[in-house]
Scaffold this active site. Structure first.
Site, PDB file in Angstrom:
ATOM      1  N   GLU A 231       0.870  -1.207  -0.003  1.00  0.00           N
ATOM      2  CA  GLU A 231       0.051  -0.004  -0.116  1.00  0.00           C
ATOM      3  C   GLU A 231       0.748   1.156  -0.020  1.00  0.00           C
ATOM      4  O   GLU A 231       1.482   1.355   1.156  1.00  0.00           O
ATOM      5  CB  GLU A 231      -0.952  -0.088   1.284  1.00  0.00           C
ATOM      6  N   CYS A 265      -2.490   9.050   2.532  1.00  0.00           N
ATOM      7  CA  CYS A 265      -2.187   8.477   1.424  1.00  0.00           C
ATOM      8  C   CYS A 265      -3.383   8.929   0.314  1.00  0.00           C
ATOM      9  O   CYS A 265      -3.348   8.981  -0.790  1.00  0.00           O
ATOM     10  CB  CYS A 265      -1.971   6.911   1.355  1.00  0.00           C
TER      11      CYS A 265
END
Ligand code: NAP
Length: 457
Positions: A231, A265
């Site tokens: 990720e 993010c």
């Protein structure tokens, strides 16, 4: 990087830790392997009971652990408390759903000449989790809850600037009833990751972090032929079309960009606005960004605390300076206050061109890039013009446009008329330089399982 708690609001070093020795690392991997042999034979009901107990501990200890997170990485205390609650919810979600998600999958036995044929999900063993500081509890729990419910054990290498949160996680699951060492924290620097991932007892790895760290973990795992989930970063587009509720879009845009002091993010980072509503959106967005209060993260009413690290703020300042040098316009913010701590205000930068680093790179701070698009095609072109592909937002009430964004945005998730958020119920992950694999939902719990085919004659 030294393993230390440094308060980003003051720059003060509060506590430092010695990294574990190679012998201590070996012993921890051994304990993880032993715990796996015990955990894999426990029932879903047992694990669900322990996982619910972990959720109860998180609820009971919410304020204390939230304070630790705020002290270590600067997120507002309100955001930290909400993060703890979200973690408890995720633990309960997997306690409730793991057995269903990992139930045997029947196949057509007669088609393969069997009396019985099915696929069974089984745990792999110890899994290494390399995690970032920005959601220091949530990033770990969203791995740990499904991994432990599947029967895997976890070895956490947390970011070096959140050691106290890492140590809180070290015994959380044991206190909740899981076998000793089912989940452990390794206090190690990133230089020791290779030795852990190369160990044959460690079966897989998950990393949430930067592209560079992703490449490094993937290279080691590739050599060792081990499964990884990555990720990585994102530079999410937020496209606004004329039919949208502009006032609402502008408000949500500011919230998304400033979430977690701009260090998420899945924050929207590039705001791409149709020319017909550009001026209206820009005015409302600049006002909303200008209204974000920068201040003491423990104080009520603060929207933005300090950035987590001195280097992180340097990186943000460099990206803004690069854009300004090449002709961009700062509409609000853009200057770091001159005081101890790593503060940076909500900032909007317009007139960005492809030569500017901001155009393609992730800005990990409360800085928004504003772009004008003449059409939906141009909006999509700008939206897909980075190498990242994590989240994406589209604001339009036109059904055909909604469908176009859902289909054409090159990202792991698209949210229409709302802010990208993670939910235990929905898969989470990216494409391209944002990584691969999925966390959360049924997909997340299956990532670290052996899907064993069973054929009975
Ligand atoms: P980072 O430097 O990559 O650090 C993340 C973790 O990886 C830390 O534990 C770090 O350890 C470790 N690490 C760094 N370099 C490594 C290497 N070469 N080998 C092994 N481990 C290594 O990331 P960050 O800058 O702190 O975090 C921000 C990044 O994470 C942003 O790009 C953000 O978008 C991304 N992120 C992605 C998601 C997602 O779900 N996709 C969620 C949150 C954040 P040390 O601390 O010891 O260096």
């Amino acid at each position: 990087m030294a393993i230390a708690t440094i308060n980003p609001a003051t720059g003060e070093v509060l506590k430092t830790y010695d990294p574990m020795s190679p012998d201590q690392i070996q012993a921890a991997i051994g304990r993880s392997q032993e715990a796996f042999l015990a955990l894999r034979r426990t029932s879903f009901a047992d694990r669900a009971g322990w996982m619910r107990a972990a959720a109860d501990l998180l609820d009971a200890e919410r304020d204390e652990i939230a304070r630790t997170m705020t002290t270590e990485m600067g997120k507002t205390y309100a955001a930290a408390k909400a993060e703890v609650t979200k973690c408890a919810t995720c633990c309960r979600f997997y306690a409730d759903n793991a057995e269903k998600y990992l139930a045997d999958e029947p196949a057509d036995a007669s088609a393969v000449g069997a009396s019985k044929a099915y696929a069974r999900y089984q745990p792999l063993g110890p899994v290494l989790a390399v995690m970032p500081w920005n959601f220091p509890l949530w990033q770990v729990i969203r791995f740990a809850a499904p991994a432990l419910m599947a029967g895997n054990t976890g070895l956490l290498k947390h970011a070096s600037n959140v050691p106290q949160t890492a140590l809180y996680l070290d015994d959380l699951f044991a206190r909740a009833g899981f076998p000793h060492a089912a989940f452990q924290t390794l206090l190690i620097g990133s230089d020791a990751v290779e030795s852990v991932l190369s160990d044959p007892r460690v079966r897989a790895a998950t990393l949430t972090g930067s592209e560079g760290a992703g490449r490094s973990i993937a290279a080691i795992a590739g050599r060792e032929l081990k499964k990884t989930v990555l990720e990585l970063g994102g530079s999410d587009p937020f496209v606004v079309m004329p039919s949208a509720d502009i006032a609402k879009a502008a408000q949500v845009a500011a919230t998304s960009r400033c979430l977690n002091n701009g260090q998420s993010c899945i924050s929207a980072k590039r705001f791409i606005v149709h020319a017909d509503v550009y001026d209206e959106f820009a005015a409302a967005f600049v006002a909303a960004m200008g209204g974000q209060t920068l201040g003491d993260p423990m104080a009520e009413g603060t929207d933005i605390g300090p950035l987590a690290t001195s280097q992180g703020r340097e990186d943000v300042m460099e990206l803004v300076a690069d854009a300004v040098d090449k002709g961009a316009t700062v509409l609000v913010g853009g200057a770091a206050p001159d005081r101890p701590g790593w503060w940076y205000p909500a900032t909007v930068v317009a007139d960005i061109t492809p030569e500017m680093r901001m155009f393609g790179e992730e800005v990990f701070g409360p800085v928004a890039g504003l772009y004008r698009a003449a059409s939906i095609d141009e909006a999509l072109e700008i939206a897909n013009a980075t190498d990242f592909g994590l989240g994406s937002n589209a604001w339009t009430t036109d059904a055909a446009e909604q469908e176009a964004f859902v289909t054409e945005l090159d990202a792991g998730q698209v949210f229409v008329n709302g802010m990208v958020t993670s939910y235990p119920h929905l898969p989470f992950g990216g494409v391209r330089l944002s990584g691969y694999g999925r966390e959360l939902s049924a997909h997340g719990i299956r990532e670290f399982c052996n899907l064993k085919t069973v054929w009975v004659g």
